[in-house]
Write a protein that holds these residues in place. Structure first.
Motif, PDB file in Angstrom:
ATOM      1  N   ALA A 135       0.838  -1.209   0.000  1.00 23.28           N
ATOM      2  CA  ALA A 135       0.000   0.000   0.000  1.00 23.28           C
ATOM      3  C   ALA A 135       0.867   1.249   0.000  1.00 23.28           C
ATOM      4  CB  ALA A 135      -0.931  -0.003   1.209  1.00 23.28           C
ATOM      5  N   ARG A 136       1.889   1.259   0.822  1.00 19.96           N
ATOM      6  CA  ARG A 136       2.750   2.437   0.899  1.00 19.96           C
ATOM      7  C   ARG A 136       3.542   2.632  -0.387  1.00 19.96           C
ATOM      8  NH1 ARG A 136       1.548   4.119   5.612  1.00 19.96           N
ATOM      9  NH2 ARG A 136       1.109   2.733   7.324  1.00 19.96           N
ATOM     10  N   LEU A 137       4.026   1.550  -0.964  1.00 23.17           N
ATOM     11  CA  LEU A 137       4.744   1.647  -2.235  1.00 23.17           C
ATOM     12  C   LEU A 137       3.806   2.132  -3.342  1.00 23.17           C
ATOM     13  CD1 LEU A 137       7.282   1.150  -3.976  1.00 23.17           C
ATOM     14  CD2 LEU A 137       6.452  -1.189  -4.298  1.00 23.17           C
ATOM     15  N   ILE A 138       2.656   1.508  -3.449  1.00 25.48           N
ATOM     16  CA  ILE A 138       1.688   1.847  -4.492  1.00 25.48           C
ATOM     17  C   ILE A 138       1.211   3.289  -4.337  1.00 25.48           C
ATOM     18  CG2 ILE A 138      -0.695   1.363  -5.220  1.00 25.48           C
ATOM     19  CD1 ILE A 138       0.053  -1.661  -4.670  1.00 25.48           C
ATOM     20  N   GLN A 139       0.938   3.694  -3.109  1.00 24.24           N
ATOM     21  CA  GLN A 139       0.476   5.067  -2.882  1.00 24.24           C
ATOM     22  C   GLN A 139       1.583   6.078  -3.185  1.00 24.24           C
ATOM     23  OE1 GLN A 139      -1.489   5.634   0.865  1.00 24.24           O
ATOM     24  NE2 GLN A 139      -2.724   3.798   0.610  1.00 24.24           N
ATOM     25  N   SER A 140       2.828   5.727  -2.876  1.00 23.91           N
ATOM     26  CA  SER A 140       3.921   6.665  -3.146  1.00 23.91           C
ATOM     27  C   SER A 140       4.137   6.863  -4.643  1.00 23.91           C
ATOM     28  CB  SER A 140       5.217   6.184  -2.487  1.00 23.91           C
ATOM     29  OG  SER A 140       5.724   5.034  -3.147  1.00 23.91           O
ATOM     30  N   LEU A 141       3.705   5.897  -5.424  1.00 21.67           N
ATOM     31  CA  LEU A 141       3.830   5.998  -6.885  1.00 21.67           C
ATOM     32  C   LEU A 141       2.550   6.529  -7.539  1.00 21.67           C
ATOM     33  CD1 LEU A 141       5.698   2.634  -7.520  1.00 21.67           C
ATOM     34  CD2 LEU A 141       6.696   4.938  -7.416  1.00 21.67           C
ATOM     35  N   GLY A 142       1.488   6.721  -6.733  1.00 19.04           N
ATOM     36  CA  GLY A 142       0.233   7.259  -7.253  1.00 19.04           C
ATOM     37  C   GLY A 142      -0.522   6.305  -8.157  1.00 19.04           C
ATOM     38  N   VAL A 143      -0.414   5.009  -7.909  1.00 18.94           N
ATOM     39  CA  VAL A 143      -1.074   4.005  -8.754  1.00 18.94           C
ATOM     40  C   VAL A 143      -2.578   3.989  -8.444  1.00 18.94           C
ATOM     41  CG1 VAL A 143      -1.185   1.550  -9.326  1.00 18.94           C
ATOM     42  CG2 VAL A 143       1.022   2.612  -8.820  1.00 18.94           C
ATOM     43  N   PRO A 144      -3.414   4.212  -9.461  1.00 18.07           N
ATOM     44  CA  PRO A 144      -4.868   4.205  -9.251  1.00 18.07           C
ATOM     45  C   PRO A 144      -5.418   2.769  -9.260  1.00 18.07           C
ATOM     46  CG  PRO A 144      -4.403   4.653 -11.538  1.00 18.07           C
ATOM     47  CD  PRO A 144      -3.064   4.552 -10.836  1.00 18.07           C
ATOM     48  N   PRO A 145      -6.688   2.589  -8.847  1.00 24.15           N
ATOM     49  CA  PRO A 145      -7.300   1.256  -8.949  1.00 24.15           C
ATOM     50  C   PRO A 145      -7.213   0.747 -10.389  1.00 24.15           C
ATOM     51  CG  PRO A 145      -8.709   2.731  -7.716  1.00 24.15           C
ATOM     52  CD  PRO A 145      -7.603   3.570  -8.292  1.00 24.15           C
ATOM     53  N   ALA A 146      -7.120  -0.554 -10.532  1.00 29.59           N
ATOM     54  CA  ALA A 146      -6.925  -1.147 -11.858  1.00 29.59           C
ATOM     55  C   ALA A 146      -8.178  -1.798 -12.421  1.00 29.59           C
ATOM     56  CB  ALA A 146      -5.794  -2.166 -11.801  1.00 29.59           C
TER      57      ALA A 146
END
Length: 165
Positions: A135-146
């Motif tokens: 979650a922290r990695l994905i949020q830091s990269l701004g990845v939206p729901p897929a």
């Protein structure tokens, strides 16, 4: 001497094992989904809640997990009759793992020891920790729901934001 014929015995063992696997899958899915809601990660919610109904999780349970996050405590999950005491223990433990700084009460730890072996505790803890990390990695990269759970409106993915403006 066996009292059960071999093919029937194999079928019985298979059904018992399948039941254990399904209960474990359900429990770990509950932990993943709850952790995803707790860390407010839209991508994680989308990914971890995909096909939740096929894993034995009801709409009511998903809504209860969301409500527990909004209320700031897993205590509200006590009113969900379909959650087992073991599942409630795991969700309370996951709540503690999601806090910063980490904070575990004696009651939460005693409940985990009552319902899980040491190995089980490690599995629940590592499952929650993995979701936290991703979650922290994905949020830091701004990845939206897929779009894994695009057909499921009760997830309310639009209410969870990674990027605050």
């Amino acid at each position: 001497m066996s009292y059960i014929e071999p093919p029937r015995r194999i079928s019985l063992v298979y059904r018992l094992m399948l039941g254990l696997v399904e209960r474990r899958r359900r429990l770990l899915t509950l932990v993943r989904v709850y952790t995803s809601f707790r860390v407010s990660c839209p991508f994680c919610i989308d990914l971890n809640s995909r096909e939740f109904q096929q894993k034995g999780i009801s709409d009511e349970e998903i809504l209860a997990l969301q409500a527990a996050v909004r209320l700031g405590s897993s205590d509200s999950l006590d009113s969900v009759a379909s959650l087992s005491p073991r599942e409630r223990a795991a969700l309370r433990y996951a709540e503690c793992i999601c806090k910063t700084p980490l904070e575990f009460s004696e009651a939460v730890l005693a409940d985990m020891k009552r319902h899980f072996s040491e190995r089980g505790i490690v599995i629940v803890a590592s499952t929650c920790a993995q979701v936290n990390f991703w979650a922290r990695l994905i949020q830091s990269l701004g990845v939206p729901p897929a779009g894994f759970s695009a057909e499921c409106s009760i997830l309310n993915l639009e209410t969870y934001r990674t990027l605050r403006r």
